[in-house]
Motif scaffolding. Structure first.
Motif, short mmCIF file in Angstrom:
data_model
loop_
_atom_site.label_atom_id
_atom_site.label_comp_id
_atom_site.label_asym_id
_atom_site.label_seq_id
_atom_site.Cartn_x
_atom_site.Cartn_y
_atom_site.Cartn_z
N ASP A 68 8.61 8.84 7.23
CA ASP A 68 8.03 8.29 6.68
C ASP A 68 7.57 9.04 4.75
O ASP A 68 7.65 9.99 4.62
CB ASP A 68 6.33 8.42 7.11
CG ASP A 68 6.12 6.96 8.07
OD1 ASP A 68 6.92 6.60 8.24
OD2 ASP A 68 5.39 7.44 9.06
N GLY A 69 8.30 8.49 3.95
CA GLY A 69 8.29 8.84 2.40
C GLY A 69 9.32 9.13 2.11
O GLY A 69 9.03 9.42 1.24
N MET A 70 10.28 9.85 3.40
CA MET A 70 11.42 9.83 2.68
C MET A 70 12.17 9.51 1.20
O MET A 70 12.21 8.20 1.19
CB MET A 70 12.81 9.52 4.30
CG MET A 70 13.95 10.12 4.07
SD MET A 70 15.31 9.88 5.12
CE MET A 70 14.78 11.40 6.00
N GLY A 100 3.89 6.38 -5.10
CA GLY A 100 4.44 6.55 -6.64
C GLY A 100 5.67 6.22 -6.63
O GLY A 100 5.81 5.91 -7.84
N LEU A 101 4.98 4.89 -5.86
CA LEU A 101 6.33 3.52 -6.73
C LEU A 101 5.79 2.16 -6.91
O LEU A 101 4.72 1.90 -6.45
CB LEU A 101 7.70 3.25 -5.35
CG LEU A 101 8.40 4.33 -5.04
CD1 LEU A 101 8.96 3.76 -3.64
CD2 LEU A 101 9.06 4.58 -6.10
N VAL A 113 0.89 -1.06 -0.09
CA VAL A 113 0.11 -0.56 0.20
C VAL A 113 0.81 1.09 0.15
O VAL A 113 0.19 2.08 -0.65
CB VAL A 113 -1.28 0.25 0.98
CG1 VAL A 113 -1.59 1.24 1.37
CG2 VAL A 113 -1.97 -1.39 1.00
N ARG A 114 2.29 1.36 0.72
CA ARG A 114 2.64 2.27 0.75
C ARG A 114 3.20 2.53 -0.22
O ARG A 114 4.00 4.15 -0.80
CB ARG A 114 3.64 2.04 1.96
CG ARG A 114 3.18 2.29 3.59
CD ARG A 114 2.05 3.55 3.73
NE ARG A 114 1.77 2.97 5.03
CZ ARG A 114 0.84 3.89 5.43
NH1 ARG A 114 0.27 5.12 5.02
NH2 ARG A 114 0.51 3.71 7.52
N SER A 115 3.68 1.47 -1.58
CA SER A 115 3.90 1.66 -1.95
C SER A 115 3.33 2.56 -3.00
O SER A 115 4.63 3.73 -3.47
CB SER A 115 4.64 0.32 -3.16
OG SER A 115 5.61 -0.53 -2.29
N TYR A 116 2.44 1.96 -3.34
CA TYR A 116 1.62 3.36 -4.31
C TYR A 116 1.54 3.96 -3.85
O TYR A 116 1.49 5.11 -4.63
CB TYR A 116 -0.02 1.99 -4.51
CG TYR A 116 0.23 1.32 -5.16
CD1 TYR A 116 0.66 1.26 -6.65
CD2 TYR A 116 -0.09 -0.11 -4.91
CE1 TYR A 116 0.49 0.71 -7.89
CE2 TYR A 116 -0.42 -1.17 -5.70
CZ TYR A 116 0.36 -1.07 -7.05
OH TYR A 116 0.59 -2.10 -8.01
N GLN A 117 1.40 4.25 -2.58
CA GLN A 117 1.16 6.19 -1.59
C GLN A 117 2.58 6.58 -2.17
O GLN A 117 1.60 8.12 -2.34
CB GLN A 117 0.83 5.93 -0.48
CG GLN A 117 0.90 7.19 0.68
CD GLN A 117 1.42 7.22 1.77
OE1 GLN A 117 0.62 5.86 2.67
NE2 GLN A 117 1.14 7.63 2.45
N ASP A 135 13.79 4.64 -0.96
CA ASP A 135 12.94 5.12 -0.82
C ASP A 135 12.69 4.18 0.83
O ASP A 135 13.17 3.08 0.61
CB ASP A 135 12.33 5.16 -1.56
CG ASP A 135 12.12 5.84 -3.23
OD1 ASP A 135 11.50 6.73 -3.48
OD2 ASP A 135 12.63 5.13 -4.48
N GLU A 136 11.69 5.38 1.77
CA GLU A 136 11.71 5.21 3.13
C GLU A 136 10.54 5.03 3.88
O GLU A 136 9.88 6.38 3.05
CB GLU A 136 12.96 5.49 3.63
CG GLU A 136 11.68 5.01 5.64
CD GLU A 136 12.73 3.76 6.03
OE1 GLU A 136 12.19 3.31 6.61
OE2 GLU A 136 13.42 3.88 5.40
N PHE A 137 9.92 3.45 3.83
CA PHE A 137 8.35 3.96 4.03
C PHE A 137 8.00 2.83 4.81
O PHE A 137 8.56 1.77 4.76
CB PHE A 137 7.79 3.97 3.04
CG PHE A 137 7.61 3.25 1.46
CD1 PHE A 137 8.64 3.38 0.97
CD2 PHE A 137 7.48 1.53 1.93
CE1 PHE A 137 8.87 2.32 0.16
CE2 PHE A 137 7.24 0.57 1.13
CZ PHE A 137 8.32 1.20 -0.57
#
Length: 257
Positions: A238-240, A42-43, A36-40, A255-257
């Motif tokens: 988050d999202g760095m 833009g990955l 989910v965070r990947s899509y959030q 990319d960190e999430f």
């Protein structure tokens, strides 16, 4: 319990990605929320080429199977690479296996141990030693050209730890608690400072922060460590996204999430 950082999601627990390294995108320790965070941010998981999983604890492997489904196009293609500890891939005593044999049937799979290396085109990936609850847990040192990225994963500090991460340009470490507050199997901020002073990376990043660290202003801890060590130190957010162009290529990012 430090598991509360995962349960409460005070910080995201999806691991991190290294993109455009040898034309590959790699997701490391895809814990809860990685998909989910990947899509959030833009990955695209469909553009993954590899997944690295350091050990068989839920906050490091939970989303590995669904990301494998992404990199194999819904398990329809023999493609992609999965590298993991013995516990993750085959299981060891009460730990793992963390990925089903079905999901391991499509990607190319390697079990990595301490001081063992694999070559993946122009990438070299070495397993580094940890002292953690899972006795087969490893960290990763990734080398490509003149760039070396080291990731300790979860480990307490031990005398030989700097040797395993020697030569790192970018040192990424799981740092659970602030100051000198140690718990078994994990590093605190003062341990990370000691590691940085020995390894002398160009950049150091604290990640996988525990609740006490999160509530204690991790950015101030990073500044303190940076001032004492003379090394650029960041606390992951988050999202760095960190551009690695100063080390090798302007396209590479973390990319960190």
């Amino acid at each position: 319990m430090e598991d509360f950082a995962t349960i409460t999601q005070k910080r995201m627990t999806g691991g991190f990605r290294i993109d455009d390294i040898d034309d590959k995108n790699i997701h490391i320790d895809p814990g809860p929320g990685a998909l989910v965070r990947s899509y959030q941010f833009g990955l695209d998981p469909l553009k993954l080429n590899g997944i690295l999983v350091s050990h068989s604890h839920t906050d490091h492997y939970t989303d590995a199977e669904v990301l494998i489904e992404a990199l194999t196009r819904g398990m329809t293609r023999k493609k992609g690479f999965v590298v993991g500890s013995l516990s993750v891939i085959e299981g060891h005593e009460q730990w793992g296996p963390s990925i089903s044999s079905y999901h391991l049937s499509k990607p190319y799979v390697s079990v990595l141990g301490v001081n063992k290396s694999i070559k993946w085109d122009e990438l070299k990936i070495k397993g580094t030693k940890t002292v953690h609850g899972d006795p087969t847990a490893i960290g990763f040192q990734i080398k490509y050209g003149n760039l070396t990225i080291s990731y300790t994963s979860d480990t307490e500090y031990f005398d030989e730890l700097p040797e395993y991460h020697a030569g790192a340009d970018v040192l990424i470490a799981s740092v659970i608690r602030p100051h000198g507050e140690r718990i078994r199997g994990h590093m605190c901020a003062n341990d990370f400072l000691k590691l940085i002073e020995e390894v002398k990376p160009k950049m150091a990043i604290m990640t996988h922060l525990g609740m006490k660290m999160i509530m204690n202003d991790p950015e101030s801890e990073a500044r303190r460590i940076s001032e004492k060590s003379g090394i650029r130190v960041l606390a992951a957010r988050d999202g760095m996204k960190i551009n690695l162009d100063e080390f090798l290529s302007p396209q590479q990012s973390l990319d960190e999430f």
